[in-house]
Design a protein around this motif. Structure first.
Motif, short mmCIF file in Angstrom:
data_model
loop_
_atom_site.label_atom_id
_atom_site.label_comp_id
_atom_site.label_asym_id
_atom_site.label_seq_id
_atom_site.Cartn_x
_atom_site.Cartn_y
_atom_site.Cartn_z
N GLN A 10 0.81 -1.22 0.00
CA GLN A 10 0.00 0.00 0.00
C GLN A 10 0.84 1.28 0.00
O GLN A 10 0.33 2.37 -0.19
N ILE A 11 2.16 1.15 0.21
CA ILE A 11 3.03 2.32 0.27
C ILE A 11 3.04 3.03 -1.07
O ILE A 11 3.16 2.41 -2.12
N LEU A 34 7.42 13.89 14.67
CA LEU A 34 6.48 13.85 13.54
C LEU A 34 6.54 12.51 12.82
O LEU A 34 7.59 11.86 12.76
N ARG A 35 5.39 12.13 12.24
CA ARG A 35 5.27 10.92 11.44
C ARG A 35 4.59 11.28 10.12
O ARG A 35 3.69 12.11 10.09
N GLU A 36 5.04 10.63 9.04
CA GLU A 36 4.45 10.85 7.72
C GLU A 36 3.72 9.60 7.28
O GLU A 36 4.29 8.49 7.27
N CYS A 37 2.47 9.74 6.90
CA CYS A 37 1.69 8.63 6.35
C CYS A 37 2.25 8.28 4.98
O CYS A 37 2.37 9.15 4.12
N LEU A 38 2.59 7.02 4.78
CA LEU A 38 3.16 6.61 3.50
C LEU A 38 2.09 6.19 2.49
O LEU A 38 2.40 5.69 1.42
N ILE A 39 0.85 6.47 2.81
CA ILE A 39 -0.24 6.23 1.87
C ILE A 39 -0.69 7.55 1.25
O ILE A 39 -0.94 7.62 0.06
N PRO A 64 -2.26 2.32 7.05
CA PRO A 64 -1.53 1.57 8.06
C PRO A 64 -0.07 1.92 8.30
O PRO A 64 0.46 1.60 9.35
N ILE A 65 0.61 2.56 7.34
CA ILE A 65 2.07 2.69 7.46
C ILE A 65 2.52 4.14 7.54
O ILE A 65 2.13 4.97 6.71
N VAL A 66 3.35 4.41 8.54
CA VAL A 66 3.97 5.73 8.69
C VAL A 66 5.48 5.56 8.73
O VAL A 66 5.99 4.46 8.98
N ARG A 67 6.16 6.66 8.50
CA ARG A 67 7.61 6.68 8.69
C ARG A 67 7.92 7.85 9.61
O ARG A 67 7.13 8.79 9.74
N SER A 68 9.08 7.78 10.24
CA SER A 68 9.53 8.91 11.03
C SER A 68 9.78 10.08 10.09
O SER A 68 10.35 9.91 9.01
N PHE A 69 9.35 11.26 10.48
CA PHE A 69 9.59 12.47 9.71
C PHE A 69 10.64 13.33 10.41
O PHE A 69 10.70 14.53 10.26
N GLU A 70 11.47 12.67 11.22
CA GLU A 70 12.52 13.34 11.96
C GLU A 70 13.84 13.24 11.19
O GLU A 70 14.16 12.17 10.66
N PRO A 71 14.62 14.32 11.15
CA PRO A 71 15.92 14.27 10.46
C PRO A 71 16.81 13.17 11.04
O PRO A 71 16.87 12.98 12.25
N GLU A 73 16.40 9.97 10.97
CA GLU A 73 15.72 8.71 11.29
C GLU A 73 15.17 8.10 10.01
O GLU A 73 14.66 8.81 9.14
N ASP A 74 15.28 6.77 9.92
CA ASP A 74 14.86 6.09 8.71
C ASP A 74 14.15 4.78 9.07
O ASP A 74 14.66 3.70 8.81
N TRP A 75 12.99 4.88 9.72
CA TRP A 75 12.24 3.69 10.06
C TRP A 75 10.78 3.87 9.68
O TRP A 75 10.30 4.98 9.50
N ARG A 76 10.09 2.75 9.53
CA ARG A 76 8.67 2.73 9.18
C ARG A 76 7.94 1.83 10.17
O ARG A 76 8.51 0.88 10.69
N TRP A 77 6.66 2.12 10.38
CA TRP A 77 5.85 1.37 11.33
C TRP A 77 4.50 1.04 10.72
O TRP A 77 3.88 1.89 10.07
N CYS A 78 4.05 -0.20 10.91
CA CYS A 78 2.72 -0.61 10.47
C CYS A 78 1.83 -0.70 11.71
O CYS A 78 2.09 -1.48 12.61
N TYR A 79 0.78 0.14 11.72
CA TYR A 79 -0.16 0.14 12.86
C TYR A 79 -0.93 -1.18 12.95
O TYR A 79 -1.19 -1.67 14.04
N ILE A 80 -1.31 -1.74 11.82
CA ILE A 80 -2.13 -2.95 11.83
C ILE A 80 -1.34 -4.17 12.29
O ILE A 80 -1.78 -4.91 13.17
N ASP A 81 -0.16 -4.35 11.71
CA ASP A 81 0.66 -5.50 12.09
C ASP A 81 1.51 -5.25 13.33
O ASP A 81 2.19 -6.15 13.82
N ASN A 82 1.47 -4.00 13.83
CA ASN A 82 2.17 -3.64 15.06
C ASN A 82 3.66 -4.01 14.99
O ASN A 82 4.19 -4.67 15.88
#
Length: 85
Positions: A10-11, A34-39, A64-71, A73-82
């Motif tokens: 879905q990204i 901050l978090r950015e929605c990747l959808i 479902p998926i966000v990434r860190s919007f912080e300088p 940082e390079d990670w992503r998180w899925c809310y549904i799959d936790n």
């Protein structure tokens, strides 16, 4: 065994909706991170912020998926799959 995200398909390629949390900027409030929605590109504040707008965006839209919007940082998180992606 580590958990896998089943929503990576879905990204999208997105453009950030703002330079800060959209809702906090509109209300004149502050955020922690901050978090950015990747959808859709929505920028919201993290769960350490009092308003938790990134999670509220997920709850409202189901995106479902966000990434860190912080300088730096390079990670992503899925809310549904936790899980981190």
């Amino acid at each position: 065994m580590s958990k896998h995200c089943t929503h990576v398909n879905q990204i999208q390629t997105v453009t950030p909706s703002a330079t800060g949390c959209e809702e906090c900027l509109a209300m004149g409030d502050r955020w922690v991170h901050l978090r950015e929605c990747l959808i859709c590109g929505h920028i919201g504040c993290c769960d350490s912020s009092k308003n938790k707008h990134a999670t509220k965006h997920f709850q409202t839209t189901g995106h479902p998926i966000v990434r860190s919007f912080e300088p730096g940082e390079d990670w992503r998180w899925c809310y549904i799959d936790n899980t981190f992606i």
